[in-house]
Design an enzyme around this catalytic site. Structure first.
Site, PDB file in Angstrom:
ATOM      1  N   GLY A   1       0.747  -1.228  -0.091  1.00 14.73           N
ATOM      2  CA  GLY A   1      -0.010   0.201  -0.170  1.00 14.73           C
ATOM      3  C   GLY A   1       0.813   1.235   0.103  1.00 14.73           C
ATOM      4  N   SER A   2       2.137   1.216  -0.424  1.00 16.42           N
ATOM      5  CA  SER A   2       2.787   2.360  -0.494  1.00 16.42           C
ATOM      6  C   SER A   2       2.336   3.533  -1.499  1.00 16.42           C
ATOM      7  CB  SER A   2       4.359   2.033  -0.383  1.00 16.42           C
ATOM      8  OG  SER A   2       4.838   1.768  -1.769  1.00 16.42           O
ATOM      9  N   ASN A   3       2.037   3.070  -2.389  1.00 15.61           N
ATOM     10  CA  ASN A   3       1.340   3.847  -3.522  1.00 15.61           C
ATOM     11  C   ASN A   3      -0.134   4.281  -3.142  1.00 15.61           C
ATOM     12  OD1 ASN A   3       2.899   4.198  -6.065  1.00 15.61           O
ATOM     13  ND2 ASN A   3       3.281   1.989  -5.659  1.00 15.61           N
TER      14      ASN A   3
ATOM     15  N   MET B   1      -3.499  -7.334  -7.495  1.00 16.98           N
ATOM     16  CA  MET B   1      -2.944  -8.328  -8.337  1.00 16.98           C
ATOM     17  C   MET B   1      -4.028  -9.502  -9.040  1.00 16.98           C
ATOM     18  SD  MET B   1      -0.113  -7.985  -7.549  1.00 16.98           S
ATOM     19  CE  MET B   1       0.855  -9.607  -7.819  1.00 16.98           C
TER      20      MET B   1
ATOM     21  N   LEU C   1      -6.356  -9.478 -12.414  1.00 11.22           N
ATOM     22  CA  LEU C   1      -6.841  -8.922 -13.895  1.00 11.22           C
ATOM     23  C   LEU C   1      -8.132  -8.739 -13.827  1.00 11.22           C
ATOM     24  CD1 LEU C   1      -4.761 -11.236 -16.653  1.00 11.22           C
ATOM     25  CD2 LEU C   1      -4.379  -8.604 -16.002  1.00 11.22           C
TER      26      LEU C   1
ATOM     27  N   ASN D   1      -3.482   2.246 -14.117  1.00 10.86           N
ATOM     28  CA  ASN D   1      -2.326   1.251 -13.436  1.00 10.86           C
ATOM     29  C   ASN D   1      -1.009   1.733 -13.444  1.00 10.86           C
ATOM     30  OD1 ASN D   1      -1.563  -0.945 -11.800  1.00 10.86           O
ATOM     31  ND2 ASN D   1      -1.526  -2.408 -13.569  1.00 10.86           N
TER      32      ASN D   1
ATOM     33  N   HIS E   1       3.405   0.298 -12.811  1.00  7.03           N
ATOM     34  CA  HIS E   1       3.986  -0.755 -13.207  1.00  7.03           C
ATOM     35  C   HIS E   1       5.652  -0.251 -12.857  1.00  7.03           C
ATOM     36  CE1 HIS E   1       5.075  -4.847 -14.456  1.00  7.03           C
ATOM     37  NE2 HIS E   1       5.910  -4.516 -14.932  1.00  7.03           N
TER      38      HIS E   1
HETATM   39  C1  GRF Z   1       4.384  -1.230  -7.127  1.00  6.75           C
HETATM   40  O1  GRF Z   1       5.562  -1.328  -7.408  1.00  6.75           O
HETATM   41  C2  GRF Z   1       3.438  -1.174  -8.466  1.00  6.75           C
HETATM   42  O2  GRF Z   1       4.188  -0.592  -9.392  1.00  6.75           O
HETATM   43  C3  GRF Z   1       3.128  -2.517  -8.772  1.00  6.75           C
HETATM   44  O3  GRF Z   1       2.817  -3.162  -7.391  1.00  6.75           O
HETATM   45  C4  GRF Z   1       3.581  -2.507  -6.596  1.00  6.75           C
HETATM   46  C5  GRF Z   1       2.711  -2.010  -5.352  1.00  6.75           C
HETATM   47  O4  GRF Z   1       3.530  -1.357  -4.339  1.00  6.75           O
HETATM   48  N1  GRF Z   1       1.965  -2.473  -9.505  1.00  6.75           N
HETATM   49  P1  GRF Z   1       2.718  -0.987  -3.183  1.00  6.75           P
HETATM   50  O5  GRF Z   1       1.588  -1.658  -2.368  1.00  6.75           O
HETATM   51  O6  GRF Z   1       1.875   0.248  -3.461  1.00  6.75           O
HETATM   52  O7  GRF Z   1       3.708  -0.672  -1.906  1.00  6.75           O
END
Ligand code: GRF
Length: 192
Positions: A12-14, A87, A89, A104, A106
């Site tokens: 969940g860092s993003n 995770m 699709l 999304n 990546h």
């Molecule tokens: C990130 O590296 C993102 O690019 C990928 O999954 C990861 C999620 O990381 N799709 P977080 O859960 O947001 O820390």
């Protein structure tokens, strides 16, 4: 004001970076949708006061789950979905049923290293530039139209940990910028 939903499955860092950025705007995160019971992102949502919608795919037909998700999105009048480490699709059915954009992020420079090992495969490559991709979601695995890519030059002797940190730092800087600017476009009536 425009309404965002974030879908995530893990750390969940993003999501945290998005939540902090959205807080400084007129926009709102309507909910965090999470398909993994006990995922750390659920704790992050609680700490940030963002409502969580837990959802389970176990023993369910994918489309039945996606119908529930669409109902949540419609009920909360969500304009835009940001996937952040989600995770599962999403099917063409979902992408047609939800009328807003689905975005999304990546951790590689697509089309290189799609799938779940983007960072490891980037690290193991001999590529001189590594980076991130932000894209619209289509029914393929990391195949949708690219919105933005950001990269950095590889340094000698960098460890996997360093590379991972640099990739996440880029993600946390750029994903909120892209999402907030798309929410601004929705808000102003422009197609995002
Ligand atoms: C990130 O590296 C993102 O690019 C990928 O999954 C990861 C999620 O990381 N799709 P977080 O859960 O947001 O820390």
């Amino acid at each position: 004001m425009a309404r965002l939903a974030v879908f995530a499955s893990g750390r969940g860092s993003n999501f945290v970076a998005l939540a902090h950025a959205v807080k400084k705007t007129p926009h709102v995160i309507e909910f965090l949708l999470c398909d993994v019971a006990g995922a750390p992102v659920l704790d992050r949502a609680r700490e940030l006061g963002v409502p969580a919608v837990p959802i389970s795919y176990a023993g369910e037909k994918r489309q039945a789950v996606e119908k529930k998700i669409v109902r949540h999105l419609e009920r909360r009048r969500v304009d835009l979905v940001a996937l952040a480490g989600f995770m599962k699709l999403l099917t063409p059915w979902f992408l047609d049923a939800f009328k807003g954009p689905v975005i999304n992020i990546h951790p590689s420079l697509l089309p290189r290293y799609p799938g779940i090992h983007g960072i490891e495969e980037s690290f193991a490559s001999g590529d001189a530039e590594l980076g991130i991709t932000i894209m619209r979601v289509d029914a393929g695995l990391d195949t949708g139209p690219v919105i933005l890519q950001k990269s950095f030059p590889r340094e000698d002797g960098e460890t996997m940990g360093h590379v991972e940190d640099r990739i996440h730092a880029l993600e946390h800087e750029w994903y909120p910028k892209v999402i907030v600017s798309m929410l601004d476009s929705v808000d102003s009536g422009a197609a995002p």
